[in-house]
Scaffold this motif. Structure first.
Motif, PDB file in Angstrom:
ATOM      1  N   ASN A 161     -63.231  86.470 -22.689  1.00 46.67           N
ATOM      2  CA  ASN A 161     -62.838  85.171 -23.228  1.00 46.67           C
ATOM      3  C   ASN A 161     -61.461  85.207 -23.869  1.00 46.67           C
ATOM      4  N   CYS A 162     -61.058  86.384 -24.367  1.00 48.95           N
ATOM      5  CA  CYS A 162     -59.782  86.477 -25.089  1.00 48.95           C
ATOM      6  C   CYS A 162     -58.577  86.748 -24.182  1.00 48.95           C
ATOM      7  N   LEU A 163     -58.802  86.910 -22.888  1.00 55.20           N
ATOM      8  CA  LEU A 163     -57.681  87.175 -21.981  1.00 55.20           C
ATOM      9  C   LEU A 163     -56.616  86.084 -22.046  1.00 55.20           C
ATOM     10  N   LYS A 164     -57.035  84.827 -21.964  1.00 57.72           N
ATOM     11  CA  LYS A 164     -56.082  83.716 -21.943  1.00 57.72           C
ATOM     12  C   LYS A 164     -55.564  83.365 -23.341  1.00 57.72           C
ATOM     13  N   LEU A 165     -56.044  84.111 -24.329  1.00 56.82           N
ATOM     14  CA  LEU A 165     -55.533  83.969 -25.681  1.00 56.82           C
ATOM     15  C   LEU A 165     -54.459  85.021 -25.960  1.00 56.82           C
ATOM     16  N   GLY A 166     -54.313  85.963 -25.016  1.00 58.29           N
ATOM     17  CA  GLY A 166     -53.270  86.965 -25.147  1.00 58.29           C
ATOM     18  C   GLY A 166     -53.753  88.348 -25.514  1.00 58.29           C
ATOM     19  N   TYR A 167     -55.066  88.550 -25.583  1.00 62.78           N
ATOM     20  CA  TYR A 167     -55.597  89.854 -25.994  1.00 62.78           C
ATOM     21  C   TYR A 167     -55.234  90.941 -24.988  1.00 62.78           C
ATOM     22  N   ASN A 168     -54.863  92.110 -25.488  1.00 63.69           N
ATOM     23  CA  ASN A 168     -54.514  93.249 -24.645  1.00 63.69           C
ATOM     24  C   ASN A 168     -55.772  94.080 -24.401  1.00 63.69           C
ATOM     25  N   VAL A 169     -56.338  93.971 -23.189  1.00 64.15           N
ATOM     26  CA  VAL A 169     -57.599  94.650 -22.902  1.00 64.15           C
ATOM     27  C   VAL A 169     -57.408  96.119 -22.549  1.00 64.15           C
ATOM     28  N   GLN A 170     -56.167  96.558 -22.388  1.00 66.14           N
ATOM     29  CA  GLN A 170     -55.912  97.983 -22.172  1.00 66.14           C
ATOM     30  C   GLN A 170     -55.852  98.732 -23.501  1.00 66.14           C
ATOM     31  N   ASP A 171     -55.118  98.158 -24.453  1.00 70.54           N
ATOM     32  CA  ASP A 171     -54.986  98.800 -25.763  1.00 70.54           C
ATOM     33  C   ASP A 171     -56.003  98.279 -26.773  1.00 70.54           C
ATOM     34  N   LEU A 172     -56.787  97.272 -26.370  1.00 68.16           N
ATOM     35  CA  LEU A 172     -57.822  96.676 -27.213  1.00 68.16           C
ATOM     36  C   LEU A 172     -57.267  96.229 -28.564  1.00 68.16           C
ATOM     37  N   GLU A 173     -56.255  95.345 -28.485  1.00 64.17           N
ATOM     38  CA  GLU A 173     -55.627  94.837 -29.694  1.00 64.17           C
ATOM     39  C   GLU A 173     -54.916  93.518 -29.407  1.00 64.17           C
ATOM     40  N   TRP A 174     -54.623  92.803 -30.489  1.00 63.75           N
ATOM     41  CA  TRP A 174     -53.759  91.629 -30.362  1.00 63.75           C
ATOM     42  C   TRP A 174     -52.327  92.134 -30.321  1.00 63.75           C
ATOM     43  N   PRO A 175     -51.596  91.880 -29.236  1.00 65.18           N
ATOM     44  CA  PRO A 175     -50.257  92.471 -29.075  1.00 65.18           C
ATOM     45  C   PRO A 175     -49.243  91.919 -30.076  1.00 65.18           C
ATOM     46  N   THR A 176     -48.192  92.689 -30.280  1.00 64.79           N
ATOM     47  CA  THR A 176     -47.151  92.319 -31.239  1.00 64.79           C
ATOM     48  C   THR A 176     -46.512  90.990 -30.886  1.00 64.79           C
ATOM     49  N   TRP A 177     -46.268  90.750 -29.581  1.00 64.44           N
ATOM     50  CA  TRP A 177     -45.619  89.492 -29.192  1.00 64.44           C
ATOM     51  C   TRP A 177     -46.455  88.284 -29.608  1.00 64.44           C
ATOM     52  N   GLN A 211     -48.686  88.217 -32.169  1.00 63.20           N
ATOM     53  CA  GLN A 211     -48.595  88.132 -33.625  1.00 63.20           C
ATOM     54  C   GLN A 211     -47.301  87.418 -34.038  1.00 63.20           C
ATOM     55  N   ASP A 212     -46.190  87.813 -33.395  1.00 65.96           N
ATOM     56  CA  ASP A 212     -44.888  87.207 -33.713  1.00 65.96           C
ATOM     57  C   ASP A 212     -44.852  85.728 -33.331  1.00 65.96           C
ATOM     58  N   CYS A 213     -45.471  85.400 -32.202  1.00 66.50           N
ATOM     59  CA  CYS A 213     -45.509  84.019 -31.724  1.00 66.50           C
ATOM     60  C   CYS A 213     -46.210  83.113 -32.739  1.00 66.50           C
ATOM     61  N   LEU A 214     -47.344  83.551 -33.241  1.00 65.40           N
ATOM     62  CA  LEU A 214     -48.106  82.741 -34.189  1.00 65.40           C
ATOM     63  C   LEU A 214     -47.441  82.705 -35.564  1.00 65.40           C
ATOM     64  N   THR A 215     -46.913  83.847 -35.978  1.00 63.41           N
ATOM     65  CA  THR A 215     -46.241  83.902 -37.280  1.00 63.41           C
ATOM     66  C   THR A 215     -45.039  82.975 -37.321  1.00 63.41           C
ATOM     67  N   SER A 216     -44.333  82.845 -36.198  1.00 65.02           N
ATOM     68  CA  SER A 216     -43.112  82.030 -36.151  1.00 65.02           C
ATOM     69  C   SER A 216     -43.379  80.546 -36.371  1.00 65.02           C
ATOM     70  N   VAL A 217     -44.635  80.113 -36.164  1.00 60.80           N
ATOM     71  CA  VAL A 217     -44.964  78.705 -36.403  1.00 60.80           C
ATOM     72  C   VAL A 217     -45.816  78.545 -37.668  1.00 60.80           C
ATOM     73  N   GLY A 218     -45.861  79.596 -38.466  1.00 58.98           N
ATOM     74  CA  GLY A 218     -46.543  79.509 -39.753  1.00 58.98           C
ATOM     75  C   GLY A 218     -48.032  79.764 -39.720  1.00 58.98           C
ATOM     76  N   LEU A 219     -48.530  80.416 -38.655  1.00 57.63           N
ATOM     77  CA  LEU A 219     -49.954  80.719 -38.555  1.00 57.63           C
ATOM     78  C   LEU A 219     -50.222  82.177 -38.932  1.00 57.63           C
ATOM     79  N   ASP A 220     -51.261  82.397 -39.702  1.00 57.57           N
ATOM     80  CA  ASP A 220     -51.705  83.745 -40.045  1.00 57.57           C
ATOM     81  C   ASP A 220     -52.609  84.235 -38.917  1.00 57.57           C
TER      82      ASP A 220
END
Length: 264
Positions: free
Chosen positions: A163-179, A181-190
């Protein structure tokens, strides 16, 4: 579904409960107590916003279905949503996501999240929740208890790899990727608050059904809720559930879209 209510999260829950009740009536007495685990499948990128500080109840009226396009669907929406929100959401994603990434879709979960935020900034406690995540959350969640401390009524979203694929989840490293995190932070989202707090493998234990749900539906109180999946993946698993599946075996799922999956 009730007429026109396919995007109503309350109807999703009513339908699941109705299904279990029908099964209970059709099978021998107390047969539902034999169920050991529940896995929820939902349509890919169907999602909603929930209020994590209010037992995970929907914070905005309608879910956005798998085929909701943040630009095209908004333009034709009777609620007069301005497609500019979707345009800005897609520009934001293209500024951060790698080329040809799964999240670069106007019908994806990330596009819907950013579009919602552009329409009306997310409030503290609002969290993105996929259809399968929401049903699982409701199965595991107790109702709100008045007089309890706020933390007792707080709920966190648990999701799965598919379900998280289209949300940007990295299924190889099993993490939310830096890009992302930066994308959401840039619009004021935690990002740590807005995204699912836990992402598990499909079939991995997420929790157990709540005592309220177990009592109401006739389930064993120890019934496990495991990580879910998306619709065509669930169809593939169901169609190939046998001892030996040979390479080359394929499953075709035909609905509003066509999905082909093959054993390699």
């Amino acid at each position: 579904w009730k007429d026109g209510a396919f995007d109503d999260p309350n109807v999703w829950i009513e339908s699941v409960e109705s299904l279990l009740q029908d099964a209970k009536q059709a099978l021998p007495n107390q047969s539902l107590e034999r169920i050991q685990s529940i896995c929820v499948s939902g349509t890919s990128a169907t999602c909603l916003l929930v209020n994590g500080k209010n037992v995970g109840k929907p914070s905005r009226t309608q879910a956005r279905m798998y085929n909701y396009d943040v630009i095209a669907s908004a333009a034709g929406n009777s609620n007069n949503n301005d497609p500019i929100h979707g345009v800005r959401a897609m520009e934001q994603i293209r500024s951060f996501a790698p080329k040809q990434h799964t999240a670069l879709s106007a019908t994806g979960s990330l596009a819907k999240l950013l579009s919602w935020h552009d329409e009306q900034p997310l409030q503290p406690g609002e969290r993105l929740c996929h259809q399968a995540d929401y049903v699982a959350l409701r199965l595991m969640s107790q109702d709100k208890v008045c007089g309890k401390a706020p933390k007792d009524n707080e709920r966190f979203v648990c999701s799965d790899w598919h379900n998280c694929l289209k949300l940007g989840y990295n299924v190889q490293d099993l993490e939310w990727p830096t890009w992302l995190q930066d994308c959401l932070t840039s619009v004021g989202l935690d990002w740590e608050s807005v995204l699912p707090q836990t992402v598990v493998s499909p079939g991995e234990v997420m929790g157990v059904v709540s005592p309220d749900v177990a009592r109401r539906l006739g389930l064993n109180q120890g019934t496990i809720v495991v990580g879910g999946t998306t619709d065509s993946n669930a169809a593939f698993l169901a169609a190939t559930a046998q001892d030996e599946v040979l390479p080359g075996t394929a499953v075709v799922s035909l609905g509003s879209t066509l999905a082909i999956k093959q054993v390699s």
